[in-house]
Design an enzyme around this catalytic site. Structure first.
Site, PDB file in Angstrom:
ATOM      1  N   GLY A  72       0.801  -1.222   0.000  1.00 55.30           N
ATOM      2  CA  GLY A  72       0.000   0.000   0.000  1.00 55.30           C
ATOM      3  C   GLY A  72       0.832   1.268   0.000  1.00 55.30           C
ATOM      4  O   GLY A  72       1.990   1.282   0.415  1.00 55.30           O
ATOM      5  N   TYR A 136       9.204  10.302  -3.462  1.00 53.65           N
ATOM      6  CA  TYR A 136       8.768   8.911  -3.316  1.00 53.65           C
ATOM      7  C   TYR A 136       9.911   8.033  -2.794  1.00 53.65           C
ATOM      8  O   TYR A 136       9.751   7.263  -1.846  1.00 53.65           O
ATOM      9  CB  TYR A 136       8.262   8.402  -4.671  1.00 53.65           C
ATOM     10  N   CYS A 166       7.943  -4.435 -11.621  1.00 49.50           N
ATOM     11  CA  CYS A 166       7.122  -5.634 -11.575  1.00 49.50           C
ATOM     12  C   CYS A 166       5.939  -5.477 -12.521  1.00 49.50           C
ATOM     13  O   CYS A 166       4.870  -5.015 -12.121  1.00 49.50           O
ATOM     14  CB  CYS A 166       6.677  -5.910 -10.146  1.00 49.50           C
TER      15      CYS A 166
END
Lengths: 268, 268, 268, 268, 268, 268
Positions: A72, A136, A166
């Site tokens: 999350g 980030y 991914c």
């Protein structure tokens, strides 16, 4: 085999891809996200949760979970207030909740953007000083540091996976190095839950690609050996790629496009 | 895919072995040497050139080339005047010509003899201080240093390949470690031309041999994985080898016979 | 191919498992132990010997041997007097005898218990400072140091193998990392006897297991590549294992149970 | 105490400054240069010599010398032909002459420009891979490599001094880090001549300055401890310096102005 | 010499001690804190500011400042909400304000508690992976990572000082190693403001104490040499100290009492 | 301040020199040796003890001691049986006795001969793999390994001092590097007894000599700074020294004469 696994960020791309593979090592799975998931399998349940809400996060552990995959939070560059809520406060809420609910092992989705300002001709192991490439990336350094402290002080075990890319397949030349097959990620999670001792371990999340910037030897004790490789898409990726400028910071540094992006609050 | 590739030293052993493999990544190939080559394929042309002649070297780039494989020069121990002309002046002439002709990438045939005075039980990566074992080895250190400077100052990209032993098959016990299959060398050249960024990179040119003294991890970003191995000749080589003296410098050090050879100007 | 190989400790578990494989590289084999061996093959002979008896050890070399595999001595934690005789005096006697009998190469069965107090998330190469976990481990550090000195001063070559767990199959989770197939051990011995130069080299004796704490790169010059892996027993081992406590020193440290064991002279 | 010391490049700045200090450790001194020196002291003699002339270089050793300080050659960026003659051919001529005349120890004036493309926030010891910043720097890498090979193969001992800035006082902010008091250089030469063993050693030639990029620990066996420091000129230097641009390569990299300079053959 | 220096956290212990020393390198000084300061010197002014208020932080830069010493924020272990506002949001606000106001250099008061879980017998340089010992320590890792990214992406220069113990004198045995004389801190700030290039540099803030866990060599380019030492209080400190338990985590680890403290939200 | 200090080997050279300095940190001192000491000061007592006799060693601790300086045992190359009794069995007896008598800290006189086969141009820290140069050196590796295990397993703290040359003054060129003033040794003992935590620490025992092969940074936490230097005897030592052969192993390697000596059991 876990009895009940909690996976946050389950509605995102990595979460959606991982879901079908979790049954290999978990009897039941609690999925959580800020977006509702409705196509639940028999062994899955869903719980809506904003990670910035400590009560909601604690509720995810109700009834006990014996493993957490924490995907999350914000997963690309965003303004600071968004990152603050989901990735800073959110990470704190998750570790606190785990600490108060029997300390199930956590797989923390960290990112290669924690080290995005290393060059691609530098080979990194899991002891290098972070050099994040974005707000980030900074938030993921925070998460890893929090995990480090929670293990050393409270014994809360965690695997911080610096996920590369991914996706179903590598989409550009950079991903020839960073690509992580979701099956390899699932194997990694399984290794981490099965290991006699996990401690707090940092691992780079990339498949067995020929192009490589990362050295996972210090995590070899986990027994993870990725089985997939970007090689079968190599010719296709190179053929369709636009010309790379060897002087472009996005080509020089590992972070790629994140390095080249400006500040999220600046007007474009 | 390159439009026009220049290969110097094309009449030598490595050059002759490489020629049939170049068509994989180059449409046309300019061959050059001090010895004429006459058996040209349709995509090949030949240009005679003494590397010590700066004008002749510059002429090799006429009409433009977009890649260079520089095998030219003396490749064994010789007297200083021969090395001076071909390997010192020659290397300078080649880098200057490339700089003035659009900076095509250069694959520079360096040599394991740049590090010949390390022991065989030392594992070397591409950051070690050179320890050459011969005037020839010193000249290759010069070439690598020149390449390093030309990249850092002028942006001229180059791969310096510390070639082990590029022969049809390993001929003695030392080559079980140093053998480089020409197909692996061709793959390496292709990786270097295809890489988004090459910079100046040093790589050890050996196949995937069980015996190994060299660690190419810092060049893993290139995506090169050699596919061949000296293993299939191992029994044959060991059976026919004369007894090795563990106290012989030629057995202790990586440079082998080059270490044991005297000065090329000394009377034998 | 050796003419006559001497193997001490031949009646022990590793010795018994190795015996059938020695014919690959030795024409005749002298077996020795404190326990008699009677089921001799045609190429085998037996000689009783207490390693603490220097005359008896010297007698093992009568007629000349051109290779030694020294498995003899105490191989688990024991009281100091037992270790003193077999592992300290015994090692000295063996190296002295070899020195006086033509310096055949020695494969010395050292142990992972020389480094048992490193953590499992530490990756060790063969240059780390020993951190033994037992009197037994200390005695193996002594043996390695003796071997180091005998090579540097007298030219006596030796391979010190820090054997992990040489059993038919891995018996517990720790052995998933430490398991050494006896066929891999035999290959290692063959490589050491065939190498042009052995010097004194330390190598970790483990198969190609996915779980790994050890890095043998500095011994890559030997050309040893283990072919076996603990992977095929992984599921079985984990299924039958009792729960591992991540805070248990026997789980944290490489030495496993040796770390947890008290002093051999203390009353239990 | 040396009987007869040879110093090449004696008419240059460093040579002139060193001359009065050589009497400390040499009874007689042969000075050499392409420029005649006429103000000779009683213990000094002069011999004209172009280093590119092998016969003239050999003649410098006539009658025997027991120590050499080789300052000769080009000491700033110049066109390749000048560097070729004085620094490449010249260095070869000098090492060959020494080899044929009893192998007196050589102090070789190498340069910090062998490593000029490292950043100033990188701390370098004497094992780093060279990163020269100029043709001049490349020629000094050649000289060091030659010295390395002449020691390993022929036993010719040499100290390669990567001289920083040997001037009466630091003239700009960069020299606060690179300044080398000539008295400290003289002490270093004395240490190198007195050491029981010199081998081939690389040392950074800087005084005990507070600003420092270099780590000489691997040369601590020589016993050299510089006694001077740039500190007393610090305020003066900073006051008179123009503003430094932190993004200027000449400020980022150790090589300073050499990094910023273009190719010596390019038209300005 | 700076025209106008901004110092946040000026009412705290370190701020108060530093104030009298700032006149050495700043003509005028803006002091800021959440607590008002009234005893202003002629060259000082005061501006009240909660670091969590981005507008208030931006206002500190009104009229331009050419240097910042950022001591503001929580400096001991506190609950997460307090740390969130002052140290996470506060650090972001400060770097953003600096970026928008001409990018004056920032001295960031980081802390040794970023690495508090290393043992005291480990010697740390500025490239080690952080191992924070508290939420406070985690927040300082966040600040350093933010500084790293702001430099690499935006060119904002910063010195992150991992302050040990900046008190009038060492108060306990641990401080014999961690003590930082305020005069040494002032010198460090002066060096950082004067350096030709600062980049983002991490330095350990300790005086020249005999007891030492930290290695600042990679910051030697700054020219900082602390002049003070804890030695003169050593006897006094040891005499009055209670017995140290060598098995106490607070004695084993660098973080001392921070390591031993529980979670700030737990009931005591 | 210790109440009662035990010093073994008190009749030897180092012991005799240390005795007058022990009063600084010990109220009473028990001296032990195989040779009787009769010139006892008021705070000293003597107890005869063969270290090979476990009962006699245990008796040294009767009544309790709170610190041990273990100089006892053979201190030069001797035949194995002598070393076995005094240095192998003796060390075991001493650590066992300490373990059973309250675990007073031990200062263990190890030796530079544990690493005698490193070259003098190699800089060693306390993590290098031992390379002993003699049976004596091997016995000291045994002692250090025993100390390591006794700390990790039983908590017995120990300082292993790899003593260089503890003599009144340096007697030859090698000692310019290895000399240890007895006052510096006494300071080191005092630091080790006073440190909050000692663990098992290895430190090189040399004064602050200009010539240096050893790096004690990992022991900087002890706060030891040697105050003496071999420098004042340098000229005298060099003047009276015979010429050193740079190719002599005794000059190449740190162990000096120990390296050159043959096996103690060989006939001369």
């Amino acid at each position: 085999m876990l009895s009940k696994l909690l996976m946050t960020g389950a509605a995102g791309g990595v979460g959606a891809a991982l879901r079908p593979l979790l049954a290999e090592f978990a009897t039941s799975v609690v999925l959580s996200d800020v977006t509702e998931i409705t196509d639940l399998a028999a062994h899955e349940s869903f719980q809506l949760c904003d990670l910035g809400d400590s009560g909601a996060v604690a509720a995810l552990f109700d009834g006990g979970v014996d493993g957490v995959i924490h995907l999350g939070g914000v997963s690309v560059e965003k303004t600071f207030d968004l990152i603050l809520n989901a990735n800073l406060v959110g990470a704190y809420n998750l570790f606190e909740a785990a600490r108060h609910h029997g300390q199930p092992r956590i797989i923390f989705a960290s990112s290669n953007h924690t080290v995005g300002y290393y060059r691609r001709d530098e080979q990194l192991d899991n002891t290098v000083l972070p050099k994040p490439d974005s707000l980030y990336g900074v938030s993921k350094v925070f998460g890893e540091s929090l995990a480090s402290m929670y293990f050393n002080k409270f014994g809360q075990e965690c695997l911080s996976v610096r996920i590369g890319s991914c996706f179903p397949k590598p989409a550009d030349p950079r991903m020839l190095a960073t690509w992580l097959a979701v099956e390899d990620l699932a194997d990694l999670c399984a290794c981490a839950f099965a290991a006699p001792r996990l401690g707090h371990t940092i691992v780079y999340g990339a498949s067995d690609n020929a192009e490589s910037w990362w050295d996972n030897r210090n995590a070899d004790f986990l027994g993870w050996r990725p089985k997939h490789s970007s090689a079968k898409w190599r010719a296709e990726v190179l053929a369709s790629a636009s010309r790379q400028d060897a002087r472009d910071p996005a080509v020089i540094y590992q972070g790629g496009g994140f390095v080249a992006a400006g500040h999220p609050s600046d007007k474009s």
